[in-house]
Motif scaffolding. Structure first.
Motif, mmCIF file in Angstrom:
data_model
loop_
_atom_site.group_PDB
_atom_site.id
_atom_site.type_symbol
_atom_site.label_atom_id
_atom_site.label_comp_id
_atom_site.label_asym_id
_atom_site.label_seq_id
_atom_site.Cartn_x
_atom_site.Cartn_y
_atom_site.Cartn_z
ATOM 1 N N ASP A 162 32.836 87.867 -12.973
ATOM 2 C CA ASP A 162 31.714 87.258 -10.978
ATOM 3 C C ASP A 162 30.798 88.499 -11.081
ATOM 4 N N ALA A 163 29.340 88.361 -12.288
ATOM 5 C CA ALA A 163 28.497 89.788 -12.652
ATOM 6 C C ALA A 163 27.144 88.484 -12.972
ATOM 7 N N THR A 164 26.170 89.290 -13.056
ATOM 8 C CA THR A 164 25.168 88.302 -13.114
ATOM 9 C C THR A 164 24.116 88.956 -14.299
ATOM 10 N N LYS A 165 23.800 88.204 -15.657
ATOM 11 C CA LYS A 165 22.458 88.448 -16.574
ATOM 12 C C LYS A 165 23.463 88.946 -17.546
ATOM 13 N N LEU A 178 37.188 82.198 -15.953
ATOM 14 C CA LEU A 178 36.214 81.831 -15.114
ATOM 15 C C LEU A 178 35.058 82.821 -15.371
ATOM 16 N N ILE A 179 34.331 82.431 -15.096
ATOM 17 C CA ILE A 179 32.747 82.690 -14.168
ATOM 18 C C ILE A 179 31.943 81.736 -13.664
ATOM 19 N N LYS A 180 32.149 82.391 -12.396
ATOM 20 C CA LYS A 180 30.864 82.219 -11.126
ATOM 21 C C LYS A 180 29.662 82.764 -10.957
ATOM 22 N N PRO A 181 28.175 82.041 -11.760
ATOM 23 C CA PRO A 181 27.234 82.279 -11.795
ATOM 24 C C PRO A 181 27.037 81.684 -10.075
ATOM 25 N N HIS A 203 23.175 73.938 -17.895
ATOM 26 C CA HIS A 203 23.665 75.324 -18.385
ATOM 27 C C HIS A 203 24.625 75.601 -18.297
ATOM 28 N N ALA A 204 25.579 75.500 -17.573
ATOM 29 C CA ALA A 204 26.963 75.576 -17.505
ATOM 30 C C ALA A 204 28.056 75.681 -18.493
ATOM 31 N N GLY A 205 27.383 74.525 -19.160
ATOM 32 C CA GLY A 205 27.722 73.715 -20.256
ATOM 33 C C GLY A 205 27.636 74.768 -21.624
ATOM 34 N N MET A 206 25.766 75.805 -21.906
ATOM 35 C CA MET A 206 25.091 76.267 -22.545
ATOM 36 C C MET A 206 26.308 77.740 -22.255
ATOM 37 N N LYS A 210 29.010 79.623 -25.408
ATOM 38 C CA LYS A 210 28.962 80.711 -25.855
ATOM 39 C C LYS A 210 29.887 81.718 -25.741
ATOM 40 N N GLY A 211 31.198 80.171 -25.001
ATOM 41 C CA GLY A 211 32.443 81.282 -25.147
ATOM 42 C C GLY A 211 33.299 80.803 -23.545
ATOM 43 N N ALA A 212 32.664 80.599 -22.458
ATOM 44 C CA ALA A 212 32.797 80.773 -21.080
ATOM 45 C C ALA A 212 33.593 79.224 -20.879
ATOM 46 N N ARG A 213 35.740 79.615 -20.463
ATOM 47 C CA ARG A 213 36.388 78.738 -19.852
ATOM 48 C C ARG A 213 35.665 77.902 -19.328
ATOM 49 N N ASN A 214 35.870 77.986 -17.977
ATOM 50 C CA ASN A 214 35.612 77.209 -16.768
ATOM 51 C C ASN A 214 34.180 77.908 -15.747
#
Ligand code: ATP
Ligand code: F1X
Length: 306
Positions: A162-165, A178-181, A203-206, A210-214
């Motif tokens: 859970d981080a930004t940019k 998991l990422i949670k923007p 954009h979540a799909g993009m 780039k590699g994120a799973r969920n």
């Protein structure tokens, strides 16, 4: 085991005041000090939901001592690295109808202290979960999350970030679980403002490309969208309620999601528990307890392993 890492923990000094007027003295109508920092909040919420975790990170000074004590009082196991200089920051959260936050800088982390953190992370085992959450002090290299993930790569550890940019973009190649923007952060990563749910899903799909799973996109009072690794899309409006203090809502959502996933293995349930935990925290003066979350969930808690 679930581990959380907070590079820059805090004590959160949360105050209510009638009206904040810059340049004048304001008097508080209520004030509390809570343990803070995103990873620590995740640990507290996991504990509230009955999941054990160990909070890692860096603390310093008397505020660091108080923080650790408060976390232990909340039932959280801590294994912080103690810095010789400076003090754990005090973040000020002012609520006068709107929420205004002033977050401190935090102490400098030495190379030696960083090596100690690596030593702790080297002890993680396959199928452990690791949550990397929050900003990092200015004194740290900006690719630190990336370095951690590179070091742990290939060991079967499931990582939530859970981080930004850049901090987030740079880790995607290591396939975080998991990422949670939030919706604003998601737009910022692509230098745009996202208006519709369809744009957010795209954009979540993009980020998945780039590699994120969920990818869990939170939208505060507008709920959330989850795009899973098997391309299931879940969307939900949040439950209705009176917002008291939304600090930590995102962290509660991460903890709720992880608990739901670990307890059921079903992404839809993880998503629902994440929403309920986030909203319950927004409707509470601090991080919500299990009863408040179960009430918002509106389903049989045993269905969620609670
Ligand atoms: N005003 C609100 N009303 C209802 N639910 C809310 C509200 N604010 C937050 N939530 C719940 O909490 C979740 C996460 O909130 P948000 O999108 O604000 O996360 P965030 O930006 O990471 O927050 P923070 O950094 O303050 O923890 C939302 O998806 C929603 O379920
Ligand atoms: O300065 P950061 O690390 O971005 O955020 C720190 C912080 O605002 O995040 C938590 C809520 O999510 C608070 O407990 C804490 O004060």
């Amino acid at each position: 085991m679930i581990y959380t890492v907070t590079f820059n923990p805090s004590l959160d000094y949360v105050i209510q005041t009638e009206k904040l007027t810059p340049g004048e003295i304001s008097r508080t109508a209520g004030e509390h000090i809570y343990p803070g920092g995103k990873g620590n909040n995740v640990s507290v919420m996991l504990s509230n939901l009955g999941r054990k975790s160990r909070a890692l990170g860096f603390v310093a000074g008397f505020t660091g001592d108080a923080l650790e004590q408060m976390l232990n009082d909340c039932g959280c196991d801590t294994d912080f690295i103690r810095l010789g200089q400076g003090f754990t920051r005090i973040n000020v959260k002012i609520n006068d109808g709107q929420e205004t936050e002033i977050n401190g800088q935090g102490p400098s982390i030495t190379e030696e202290a960083l090596q100690e953190l690596y030593g702790r992370l080297d002890r993680l085992e396959a199928d452990d979960f690791l949550v990397l959450a929050g900003s990092i002090p200015d004194t740290m290299p900006p690719d630190i999350y990336e370095k951690i993930m590179a070091r742990l790569d290939g060991r079967g550890i499931h990582i939530a970030v859970d981080a930004t940019k850049e901090l987030l973009l740079n880790v995607l190649k290591y396939h975080p679980f998991l990422i949670k923007p939030n919706n604003h952060e998601l737009g910022e990563m692509f230098g745009t403002v996202l208006e519709t749910e369809e744009e957010m899903i795209r954009h979540a799909g993009m980020l998945q490309e780039k590699g994120a799973r969920n990818v869990l996109v939170s939208m505060a009072g507008d709920g959330a969208i989850l795009v899973t690794e098997d391309k299931t899309i879940c969307r939900s409006q949040p439950p209705k309620g009176e917002v008291k203090n939304s600090v930590g809502a995102g962290d509660s959502m991460v903890a709720g999601f992880l608990t739901g996933w670990l307890n059921t293995g079903i992404y839809e349930k993880a998503f629902k528990l994440g929403i309920a935990a986030g909203s319950a925290t927004a409707f509470t003066s601090w991080l919500a307890g299990k009863e408040e979350i179960v009430e918002l969930l509106g389903e049989e808690p045993s269905e969620y392993g609670l």
